[in-house]
Scaffold this active site. Structure first.
Site, PDB file in Angstrom:
ATOM      1  N   HIS A 246       1.101  -1.167   0.173  1.00 61.28           N
ATOM      2  CA  HIS A 246      -0.410  -0.291   0.086  1.00 61.28           C
ATOM      3  C   HIS A 246       1.084   1.297  -0.402  1.00 61.28           C
ATOM      4  O   HIS A 246       2.052   1.536   0.992  1.00 61.28           O
ATOM      5  CB  HIS A 246      -0.983   0.172   1.220  1.00 61.28           C
ATOM      6  CG  HIS A 246      -1.900  -0.475   0.983  1.00 61.28           C
ATOM      7  ND1 HIS A 246      -2.579  -2.067   2.307  1.00 61.28           N
ATOM      8  CD2 HIS A 246      -3.075  -1.841  -0.173  1.00 61.28           C
ATOM      9  CE1 HIS A 246      -3.428  -2.833   1.731  1.00 61.28           C
ATOM     10  NE2 HIS A 246      -3.510  -2.467   0.529  1.00 61.28           N
TER      11      HIS A 246
ATOM     12  N   GLU B 123       1.391   3.262   3.142  1.00 59.88           N
ATOM     13  CA  GLU B 123       1.799   3.278   4.370  1.00 59.88           C
ATOM     14  C   GLU B 123       3.669   2.888   3.969  1.00 59.88           C
ATOM     15  O   GLU B 123       4.371   2.303   4.412  1.00 59.88           O
ATOM     16  CB  GLU B 123       1.276   1.572   4.375  1.00 59.88           C
ATOM     17  CG  GLU B 123       0.114   2.093   4.709  1.00 59.88           C
ATOM     18  CD  GLU B 123      -0.508   0.438   4.747  1.00 59.88           C
ATOM     19  OE1 GLU B 123       0.232  -0.396   4.895  1.00 59.88           O
ATOM     20  OE2 GLU B 123      -1.966   0.628   4.326  1.00 59.88           O
TER      21      GLU B 123
ATOM     22  N   ARG C 253      -3.831   4.964  -2.772  1.00 54.94           N
ATOM     23  CA  ARG C 253      -3.358   3.182  -1.563  1.00 54.94           C
ATOM     24  C   ARG C 253      -3.049   2.464  -2.676  1.00 54.94           C
ATOM     25  O   ARG C 253      -2.211   1.722  -2.064  1.00 54.94           O
ATOM     26  CB  ARG C 253      -4.750   3.014  -0.801  1.00 54.94           C
ATOM     27  CG  ARG C 253      -4.224   1.813  -0.644  1.00 54.94           C
ATOM     28  CD  ARG C 253      -5.882   1.137   0.262  1.00 54.94           C
ATOM     29  NE  ARG C 253      -6.697  -0.764   0.424  1.00 54.94           N
ATOM     30  CZ  ARG C 253      -6.230  -0.865   1.676  1.00 54.94           C
ATOM     31  NH1 ARG C 253      -5.613  -0.068   2.665  1.00 54.94           N
ATOM     32  NH2 ARG C 253      -6.908  -1.712   1.453  1.00 54.94           N
TER      33      ARG C 253
ATOM     34  N   ARG D 118      -5.476  -7.478  -2.386  1.00 50.10           N
ATOM     35  CA  ARG D 118      -6.875  -8.177  -2.231  1.00 50.10           C
ATOM     36  C   ARG D 118      -7.429  -7.849  -3.795  1.00 50.10           C
ATOM     37  O   ARG D 118      -8.677  -8.714  -4.256  1.00 50.10           O
ATOM     38  CB  ARG D 118      -8.455  -6.372  -2.203  1.00 50.10           C
ATOM     39  CG  ARG D 118      -8.723  -6.171  -1.157  1.00 50.10           C
ATOM     40  CD  ARG D 118      -9.538  -6.303   0.018  1.00 50.10           C
ATOM     41  NE  ARG D 118      -9.837  -5.039   0.660  1.00 50.10           N
ATOM     42  CZ  ARG D 118      -9.022  -5.393   1.738  1.00 50.10           C
ATOM     43  NH1 ARG D 118      -7.319  -5.570   1.607  1.00 50.10           N
ATOM     44  NH2 ARG D 118      -8.646  -4.665   2.807  1.00 50.10           N
TER      45      ARG D 118
ATOM     46  N   HIS E 113       2.610  -3.490   6.950  1.00 52.08           N
ATOM     47  CA  HIS E 113       1.858  -2.595   6.632  1.00 52.08           C
ATOM     48  C   HIS E 113       1.649  -1.518   7.692  1.00 52.08           C
ATOM     49  O   HIS E 113       2.131  -1.598   8.215  1.00 52.08           O
ATOM     50  CB  HIS E 113       0.168  -3.421   5.935  1.00 52.08           C
ATOM     51  CG  HIS E 113       0.549  -3.950   5.178  1.00 52.08           C
ATOM     52  ND1 HIS E 113      -0.558  -3.634   4.163  1.00 52.08           N
ATOM     53  CD2 HIS E 113       0.316  -4.930   4.837  1.00 52.08           C
ATOM     54  CE1 HIS E 113      -0.832  -4.536   2.944  1.00 52.08           C
ATOM     55  NE2 HIS E 113       0.264  -5.716   3.133  1.00 52.08           N
TER      56      HIS E 113
ATOM     57  N   GLU F 201       0.620  -5.229  11.175  1.00 50.85           N
ATOM     58  CA  GLU F 201       0.845  -3.343  10.904  1.00 50.85           C
ATOM     59  C   GLU F 201       1.493  -3.378  11.809  1.00 50.85           C
ATOM     60  O   GLU F 201       1.331  -2.212  13.161  1.00 50.85           O
ATOM     61  CB  GLU F 201      -1.282  -3.115  11.537  1.00 50.85           C
ATOM     62  CG  GLU F 201      -1.815  -3.823  10.150  1.00 50.85           C
ATOM     63  CD  GLU F 201      -2.221  -2.592   9.487  1.00 50.85           C
ATOM     64  OE1 GLU F 201      -2.035  -2.287   8.242  1.00 50.85           O
ATOM     65  OE2 GLU F 201      -3.640  -1.773  10.161  1.00 50.85           O
TER      66      GLU F 201
END
Ligand code: 9B3
Ligand code: ZN
Ligand code: ZN
Length: 455
Positions: free
Chosen positions: A205, A208, A263, A281, A333, A407
């Protein structure tokens, strides 16, 4: 700085109306006087910086209004990732650029939606994140305590391979939609036969930024602390490490040049004005079911079919062709401080649920012990949200049984705009988690060596 800027900066253009009529008149005179040339230019009281708001809707009506704001106004949802997941009594983090501040604040006031300003000076922090290195030698920050442009990262990749010709190899795993190379570094510190391997990817992403920063730090730390740090030495004696610092180079580049909040990748969907597939995704794990979107403008657009994107396909191909040696898959992430394990794409438990759970729990405990920082942990679907098509779930289904998504920092104070001064701390925490997990996996595969862990 002059008074009208300060008023705008505090986001109080509207709050003025709460005073009594006399004071109001005086304030108005002053206000109009001070803002005169600003009014001439823009016709309104303007924010001077983008802001990040924290909003907790407390009725279904407020939920609908927030959804509407995040879709129809020029704002960017930070949390949740898509407006479909806005719900009552749950914090929404919304980035509002300076030019839509007035309208959005106004609308929230009108519907009595209360909010907190999480960051009033987002633009300043963005500028701080981009401030370059050599222009400010007094900062004292090292290379690994700053964020870097894509070009700098490519240079660093080449330099690292040149500086460590015997232990570091550059592997071209594919290229992006805009034809940028996807380089992974292979760290091989030891020539034992039949070594296992760990894969780490960063920068799926674009916004990030702490993620690529971690990959760079990790490579540096590995090369510097092999034969210095006991855990690192054990790990690198037993496995090779593949590190892909920027899996989404087109998106990353775009966050430096055009839109800090981007993103997805930069695939332009024909017949729509919309750009970008969410690479997390786009993998073949319950692809495009609930938690992803088939609408190309969505932040969680799943793409036309699984692995439709060159970036996810390149990584999937590499993992498929190395699945016998790769034991551990890690994807980095931000933000929210979570150590996630499969599955995210279903509420079902992974077949090795309890061993994975033990690992993330141990990792979170170590982070807490050494750095006094809290990470939550567990299967993605129960810890963050139900979401299909992620790389970690797919890797697990491929047979890479130790598969995780981290994360990193923080939990919302700065969100994606984590200041450079926090890079070191965030990376140390993630490193602790990597070490904990890698040592545990090694312990399992060589059940005989029962050495105790010191990370
Ligand atoms: C999402 C999925 Cl689909 C997954 N398998 N693992 C982690 C996540 C969370 C990240 C995402 O893509 O939304 C957090 Se930015
Ligand atoms: Zn992410
Ligand atoms: Zn995230």
């Amino acid at each position: 700085m002059s008074a009208y800027l300060r008023m705008g900066e505090l986001g109080q253009c509207l709050d003025i109306f709460q005073f009594g009529p006399d004071i109001m008149a005086t304030v108005w005179v002053l206000f109009i006087f001070l803002n005169f040339d600003l009014l001439l230019k823009t016709g309104q009281c303007a924010e001077t910086s983008g802001q990040v708001l924290s909003i907790t809707p407390n009725s279904q009506e407020q939920v609908e209004i927030l959804k509407n704001v995040s879709i129809h106004y020029q704002t960017v949802l930070w949390q949740p990732v898509s407006s479909d997941y806005i719900k009552e009594q749950t914090q929404v983090h919304l980035y509002v650029p300076a030019n839509s501040s007035q309208t959005v604040n106004d609308l929230l006031h009108r519907h009595s939606i209360t909010y907190e300003v999480m960051l009033s000076n987002a633009d300043e922090i963005i500028e701080m994140q981009m401030r370059n290195d050599s222009t400010d030698p007094r900062s004292g920050a090292t290379f690994y305590q700053r964020y870097h442009t894509l070009e700098d990262i490519y240079d660093w990749i080449n330099r690292t391979a040149k500086d460590y010709p015997n232990t570091v190899k550059v592997i071209l795993v594919g290229s992006s939609h805009e034809k940028r190379p996807l380089y992974a570094l292979k760290l091989s510190l030891n020539n034992r036969p039949n070594k296992k391997a760990m894969w780490i990817d960063c920068g799926i992403h674009a916004r990030e930024w702490i993620s690529p920063a971690f990959c760079l730090f990790f490579v540096h730390y590995s090369l510097l602390f092999y034969n210095q740090n006991q855990a690192m030495t054990q790990i690198l004696d037993n496995m090779d490490v593949y590190v892909l610092p920027v899996m989404n180079p087109d998106g990353y580049k775009y966050t430096w040049t055009n839109d800090r909040m981007w993103r997805k990748n930069r695939f332009p969907k024909k017949g729509t004005p919309c750009i970008g597939v969410d690479l997390n995704r786009n993998f073949d794990a319950n692809w495009c079911t609930r938690g992803a979107s088939d609408y190309p403008c969505s932040e969680i657009y799943c793409g036309a079919f699984p692995e439709s994107e060159p970036e996810s396909q390149a990584v999937a191909n590499f993992l498929r062709s190395h699945k016998d040696s790769i034991q551990i898959y890690l994807s980095i992430h931000s933000y929210s401080q979570m150590l996630l394990m499969p599955y995210s794409c279903t509420m079902d438990e992974a077949e090795n649920h309890s061993e994975l759970y033990e690992m993330v729990k141990q990792a979170a405990e170590n982070i807490r012990r050494y750095y006094r920082n809290i990470y939550t942990y567990g299967p993605g679907a129960k810890t963050i949200y139900l979401a299909p098509g992620g790389s970690d779930d797919w890797a697990h289904m491929l047979g890479i049984k130790y598969s995780f998504t981290f994360e990193l920092q923080d939990r919302g104070r700065y969100g994606f705009l984590l200041p450079p001064s926090h890079i070191q701390g965030a990376c140390n925490e993630a490193l602790t988690a990597v070490k904990t997990i890698a040592l545990k996996v090694m312990e399992k595969s060589q059940a005989s060596t029962s050495s105790r862990q010191t990370v």
